[in-house]
Write a protein that holds these residues in place. Sequence first.
Motif, PDB file in Angstrom:
ATOM      1  N   UNK A 188       1.859   9.201  -6.459  1.00 39.48           N
ATOM      2  CA  UNK A 188       2.260  10.600  -6.352  1.00 39.48           C
ATOM      3  C   UNK A 188       1.144  11.439  -5.748  1.00 39.48           C
ATOM      4  N   UNK A 189       1.297  12.736  -5.849  1.00 43.24           N
ATOM      5  CA  UNK A 189       0.290  13.645  -5.342  1.00 43.24           C
ATOM      6  C   UNK A 189       0.457  14.003  -3.881  1.00 43.24           C
ATOM      7  N   UNK A 190       1.418  13.397  -3.203  1.00 38.18           N
ATOM      8  CA  UNK A 190       1.669  13.713  -1.799  1.00 38.18           C
ATOM      9  C   UNK A 190       2.691  14.828  -1.707  1.00 38.18           C
ATOM     10  N   UNK A 191       2.629  15.533  -0.593  1.00 39.75           N
ATOM     11  CA  UNK A 191       3.639  16.561  -0.358  1.00 39.75           C
ATOM     12  C   UNK A 191       4.983  15.877  -0.109  1.00 39.75           C
ATOM     13  N   UNK A 192       6.028  16.664  -0.149  1.00 41.42           N
ATOM     14  CA  UNK A 192       7.360  16.123   0.110  1.00 41.42           C
ATOM     15  C   UNK A 192       7.411  15.494   1.495  1.00 41.42           C
ATOM     16  N   UNK A 193       6.855  16.183   2.485  1.00 46.68           N
ATOM     17  CA  UNK A 193       6.861  15.671   3.866  1.00 46.68           C
ATOM     18  C   UNK A 193       6.088  14.355   3.964  1.00 46.68           C
ATOM     19  N   UNK A 194       4.940  14.277   3.316  1.00 48.03           N
ATOM     20  CA  UNK A 194       4.154  13.037   3.319  1.00 48.03           C
ATOM     21  C   UNK A 194       4.911  11.915   2.617  1.00 48.03           C
ATOM     22  N   UNK A 245       9.854   6.401   4.858  1.00 45.78           N
ATOM     23  CA  UNK A 245      10.369   5.895   6.129  1.00 45.78           C
ATOM     24  C   UNK A 245       9.533   4.716   6.627  1.00 45.78           C
ATOM     25  N   UNK A 246       8.216   4.809   6.485  1.00 43.43           N
ATOM     26  CA  UNK A 246       7.344   3.706   6.902  1.00 43.43           C
ATOM     27  C   UNK A 246       7.631   2.483   6.041  1.00 43.43           C
ATOM     28  N   UNK A 247       7.811   2.691   4.762  1.00 41.34           N
ATOM     29  CA  UNK A 247       8.130   1.583   3.865  1.00 41.34           C
ATOM     30  C   UNK A 247       9.431   0.897   4.247  1.00 41.34           C
ATOM     31  N   UNK A 248      10.437   1.676   4.608  1.00 43.94           N
ATOM     32  CA  UNK A 248      11.716   1.104   5.041  1.00 43.94           C
ATOM     33  C   UNK A 248      11.524   0.246   6.286  1.00 43.94           C
ATOM     34  N   UNK A 249      10.729   0.736   7.245  1.00 40.34           N
ATOM     35  CA  UNK A 249      10.468  -0.011   8.474  1.00 40.34           C
ATOM     36  C   UNK A 249       9.733  -1.309   8.155  1.00 40.34           C
ATOM     37  N   UNK A 250       8.736  -1.236   7.301  1.00 43.76           N
ATOM     38  CA  UNK A 250       7.971  -2.431   6.928  1.00 43.76           C
ATOM     39  C   UNK A 250       8.846  -3.438   6.184  1.00 43.76           C
ATOM     40  N   UNK A 251       9.728  -2.946   5.322  1.00 42.01           N
ATOM     41  CA  UNK A 251      10.641  -3.838   4.609  1.00 42.01           C
ATOM     42  C   UNK A 251      11.562  -4.553   5.597  1.00 42.01           C
ATOM     43  N   UNK A 252      12.016  -3.842   6.618  1.00 35.96           N
ATOM     44  CA  UNK A 252      12.854  -4.466   7.650  1.00 35.96           C
ATOM     45  C   UNK A 252      12.089  -5.546   8.407  1.00 35.96           C
ATOM     46  N   UNK A 253      10.828  -5.275   8.710  1.00 35.18           N
ATOM     47  CA  UNK A 253       9.997  -6.266   9.400  1.00 35.18           C
ATOM     48  C   UNK A 253       9.851  -7.520   8.533  1.00 35.18           C
ATOM     49  N   UNK A 301       0.824  -1.201   0.000  1.00 37.91           N
ATOM     50  CA  UNK A 301       0.000   0.000   0.000  1.00 37.91           C
ATOM     51  C   UNK A 301       0.864   1.259   0.000  1.00 37.91           C
ATOM     52  N   UNK A 302       1.916   1.252   0.785  1.00 40.72           N
ATOM     53  CA  UNK A 302       2.834   2.396   0.835  1.00 40.72           C
ATOM     54  C   UNK A 302       3.474   2.609  -0.532  1.00 40.72           C
TER      55      UNK A 302
END
Length: 68
Positions: free
Chosen positions: A25-31, A37-45, A17-18
């Motif tokens: 696209x369509x998200x702000x840079x911060x989003x 970052x969430x994707x990196x954490x999920x990939x580590x899990x 989903x991430x």
Amino acid sequence: MSDETLSYEQARTELASVVERLETGGSSLEESLALWERGEKLADICQGWLDGARDRIDTARRARTEGA
């Protein structure tokens, strides 16, 4: 649910989903950075689950070989 209790399947589904949200696209840079970052954490899990499964398979193979 905390990250520590996510199953492999839950982490993989959320990761997909991430990735889809980032590709759309369509998200702000911060989003986008937060999603990354969430994707990196999920990939580590997911990798942790896969490494654990590999270790269990290796242990079972060694036990079978040593017992033969």
